[in-house]
Enzyme design. Structure first.
Site, short mmCIF file in Angstrom:
data_model
loop_
_atom_site.label_atom_id
_atom_site.label_comp_id
_atom_site.label_asym_id
_atom_site.label_seq_id
_atom_site.Cartn_x
_atom_site.Cartn_y
_atom_site.Cartn_z
N GLU A 136 0.82 -0.95 -0.23
CA GLU A 136 0.05 0.18 0.05
C GLU A 136 0.78 1.02 0.08
OE1 GLU A 136 -0.96 -2.69 1.57
OE2 GLU A 136 -2.85 -3.04 1.21
N HIS A 186 -9.88 -4.37 11.11
CA HIS A 186 -10.31 -4.27 9.86
C HIS A 186 -11.87 -3.60 9.82
CE1 HIS A 186 -7.72 -7.41 8.79
NE2 HIS A 186 -7.98 -7.42 7.28
#
Lengths: 367, 468
Positions: B202, B271
């Protein structure tokens, strides 16, 4: 935009007409050391030959950076430049030699020690100096400062204050070049300190995976701020850092502008021909501290002095010019004067140009 | 006793799917690990394996059946020594019909969690918004029903057709067709030069995207979820959002960072974070969080064209929900404009993204008690349409904000400050926030439910500010 300044010496000829240096390391996928056993010693390789024009251009361009940075140091001492100011003195051969290998439209991006790169990209010294003093005629209208300057016109993409960020960004510039199939190459400069950042390796991976036209130029000046390479890195040959990604790399004597140019030619050719990234580790040295507030107690005065006396990139060129009778002392004095005039004019402009209008506080946030 | 084979969940948020194919027929012997059937959702196909040895005694759900709820028995396996007479004792009868359309159906994200999950939240039964998607839509415009997922895909496809500097990059966006199937079909149409699978990296690919944007391209960078964008936040803020200013307006960064934000279901603390308030803190960023499919489409198109750095916060639970979308060649929704989703005069409810599901349901309940709530869908978090909020508060004198994110320094806190500063004299009650609880998201189903806002909390808050 920055004020227009007197354009310095002619230089569009460079890089094209010069005799090609030997390209003994042009290909191959394993990392290797270019300049032999000890890249730290000045290379006296007969193969590294510059034309008269190249020697003179290199001399002038490096001198401009040196004098500019000395002036910036002075202005900092006078309180005209604030914040962080990282000088490039000692490392001039790296950007100068690299730039000689580029074509129009190739891009350059670097970290926070960026004044030399901007001057090498032919950005206007007045605009750069005025940005250092935070004035409206600066490249960023005074809103960026030393570490954040850009020039779309000169293909200079900053000037980035976050260590290592420019490596991913420079890879993105290369991505854009490949996307547009325009044949351009990007140079992403970073230091030995940044070479331990994670995103450097994330970028290496993508650059090789996608065969992006990027040359990674590691300016190894031996200290990441005050920490020596040996104290920060488990392996100190940074040209090997692409080995896991099968990116070729070489160590280069970054104090010899001819060695830099020769390596740059190889690396840029490699990238431009679609072979993907290339790593050049420039062994160089900064004479000053990391920033203006760094007394550099982590190294001895003798170490610095020795480097200045025996390996100074500008003195080495000057000596070759004089010894080879490529120009007279008077000619060189003329160059010195021209450079001093440019730098003085830049300092003059940067001292007298007004600060940004207060309304500028609220502009350029969105477009 | 015959063993029941249950309809499995492909992901934590899947509630139903289609029984695509039986690979074994009644009477076939099966052993553990044999593939007996294929099930699919609108975005993925998965094989069902037998977990016991025996004979496939009875198929309870016919091939091709749609909307089969998770955990519905789909077949019975007879153990050793059992014959078909045993079937009478086991689950039998006709295949249960799906009662409602599936609210959502996702494949597993990186977490790899495949355990079946039941979600009981306001989002599971989405209320339909009352107002038109956009007042500017011409009278008589045909509306098509689309999921948020489809609307996002269409927005990207339309902009990519129009402008060849627009491209999509991210993990699994190309060959896998998107981890949440948002980019379905884009690789086929635009090719691998413009729909680019990245490694799981990322920080690196966000930087590559920003670099490409500095060079004048218009990247859409997909984060599988914004939780992973924490690794990339330096580039989003330092490299993208600040560059226009730092360059004195010379060099901008036209880029959209998009992906699922906030809590999904049963994926726990790492998450499940809502980043709306984080990004909304930063000048130079535009932050969008749509609720409806129409807004998702119209705002994503605007975001791609905007020319600035846009953080586009989607929601996994909303991906599968359907809404009317105007059938127009070029449907765009202006950035920075809130929408009054339901007019009312007694109390203002402000929400965005999935928060709207609580707000609209609460408004329905409040109406039963004679309280007419005005529901504002903020749509853009930054720049915030303060004017619409203030105008509403001047009418109602009361406001409740709803978000799944944490209260401290949250978007609700910002709205509260603005209302207090700009409409203090009109307030008849304290500004009240309903938010996610001040804890990391727990995994256990009951705790997770407690950690999130609920319709009841919104109703109670609204009643409290109405002193009822």
């Amino acid at each position: 935009m920055a004020a227009t300044a007197a354009k310095a010496a002619p230089r569009k000829t460079a890089g094209k007409s010069a005799p090609k240096p030997s390209a003994k390391n042009a290909s191959g996928t394993s990392a290797k050391s270019a300049s032999g056993a000890n890249a730290k010693s000045p290379v006296s390789n007969g193969a590294l030959k510059f034309s008269k024009d190249e020697e003179l251009r290199a001399y002038r361009d490096m001198l401009l950076i040196r004098r500019f940075e000395e002036k910036a140091g002075q202005l900092y001492g006078m309180g005209l430049i604030g914040g962080f100011c990282h000088l490039y003195i000692g490392q001039e051969a790296v950007v100068t030699g690299m730039q000689m290998a580029l074509e129009q439209g190739d891009q350059v991006i670097t970290g926070y020690r960026d004044h030399g790169h901007m001057l090498a990209c032919e950005m206007d010294p007045k605009g750069v100096m005025a940005e250092l003093t935070g004035r409206r005629g600066g490249y960023s209208k005074g809103k960026g400062g030393s570490m954040h300057m850009f020039s779309v016109e000169k293909q200079f993409y900053g000037g980035h204050g976050i260590v290592g960020a420019q490596v991913s960004l420079g890879t993105g510039l290369a991505f854009a070049n490949r996307y547009r199939k325009n044949g351009k190459v990007s140079l992403a400069y970073f230091g030995d300190g940044a070479s331990n950042q994670g995103q450097v390796y994330e970028s290496f991976n993508m650059a090789k995976l996608w065969k992006l036209p990027v040359v990674y130029v590691i300016e190894n000046n031996k200290y990441g701020m005050g920490t020596s390479l040996e104290r920060a890195s488990s392996t100190t040959n940074l040209s090997h850092r692409g080995a896991s990604f099968d990116i070729p790399g070489e160590q280069v004597d970054g104090m010899d502008v001819r060695a830099v140019k020769a390596a740059a030619d190889r690396a840029v050719k490699h990238a431009r021909e679609g072979n993907g990234p290339y790593i050049l580790e420039m062994i160089t040295y900064r004479y000053r501290g990391h920033s203006m507030s760094d007394p550099a107690k982590y190294r001895s005065k003798e170490e610095v002095q020795k480097m200045r006396e025996t390996h100074d990139p500008i003195e080495m060129v000057r000596k070759r010019i004089v010894d080879g009778k490529l120009a007279s002392e008077d000619d060189l004095k003329g160059v010195d004067k021209e450079v001093r005039d440019i730098v003085n004019a830049a300092a003059e402009f940067a001292t007298n140009d007004p600060e940004p209008d207060p309304s500028e506080l609220w502009t350029d946030i969105l477009r | 006793m015959p063993i029941e084979v249950l309809m499995p969940a492909l992901s934590p948020t899947m509630e139903a799917g289609k029984l695509a194919k039986w690979l074994k027929k009644e009477g076939d012997s099966v052993k553990s690990g044999d593939v007996i059937a294929e099930i699919e959702t609108d975005k993925a196909t998965m094989e069902v394996e037998a977990v016991d040895e025996g004979t496939l005694g009875k198929i309870l759900i016919d091939e091709g059946a749609e909307d089969v709820k998770v955990n519905t028995p789909i077949a019975l396996i007879l153990g050793e020594g059992e014959d078909s007479s045993a079937l009478k004792n086991g689950g039998s009868g006709p295949a249960p019909k799906a009662e409602e359309p599936p609210a959502k159906a996702e494949v597993e994200a990186k977490s790899g969690d495949k355990s079946p999950a039941k979600v009981e939240s306001a989002a599971a039964n989405p209320p339909q918004p009352m107002a038109q998607p956009e007042p500017d839509v011409p009278e008589g415009t045909e509306m098509v029903t689309q999921t948020v997922r489809e609307a996002l895909r269409d927005a990207m496809a339309e902009e990519m057709r129009k402008d060849d500097t627009v491209f999509l990059m991210g993990e699994e966006v190309a060959e896998y067709q998107g981890a949440y199937k948002v980019s379905q079909g884009l690789l086929d149409e635009f090719g691998k030069e413009r729909v680019i699978d990245t490694p799981i990296t990322e920080h690196g690919f966000a930087g590559v995207g920003v670099g490409a944007a500095l060079a004048g391209l218009k990247p859409i960078v997909e984060f599988m979820t914004f939780n992973f964008a924490m690794q990339a936040i330096d580039h989003i803020i330092n490299s993208a959002a600040k560059t226009l200013y730092m360059s004195g307006g010379q060099m901008g960064c036209s880029i959209v960072f998009r992906g699922a934000n906030g809590a999904a279901a049963r994926v726990a603390a790492q998450h499940s974070q809502d980043y709306a308030s984080w990004y909304s803190n930063v000048p130079g960023l535009t932050v969008i969080a749509p609720y409806t499919a129409a807004d998702a489409k119209g705002l994503l198109k605007s975001a791609i064209r905007d020319g600035n750095t846009v953080v586009f916060l989607e929601n996994e639970i909303l991906y599968g929900q359907s809404f009317p979308v105007p059938k127009l060649d070029d449907y765009v929704v202006p950035i920075g404009k809130a929408r009054i989703a339901r007019p009312g005069k007694d109390v203002t409810l402000v929400a965005w993204s999935i928060g709207m599901t609580y707000a609209l349901k609460a408004a329905e309940k409040l109406a039963e008690d004679g309280i007419e709530a005005e529901v504002i869908d903020l749509r853009t978090i930054r720049p915030m349409d303060t004017e619409t909020i203030i105008e509403s508060v001047k009418k109602t004198g009361r406001i409740v904000t709803i978000e799944e994110g944490w209260a401290q320094s949250g978007v609700g806190a910002e709205i509260s400050a603005r209302v207090t500063e700009q409409a203090f004299d009109w307030l008849d009650a304290p500004v009240t926030r309903v938010s996610g609880k001040d804890v990391p998201m727990p995994y256990a189903a009951n705790l997770e439910k407690l950690a999130l806002p609920s319709v009841d909390e919104v109703v109670q808050a609204a009643k409290a500010v109405c002193y009822r």
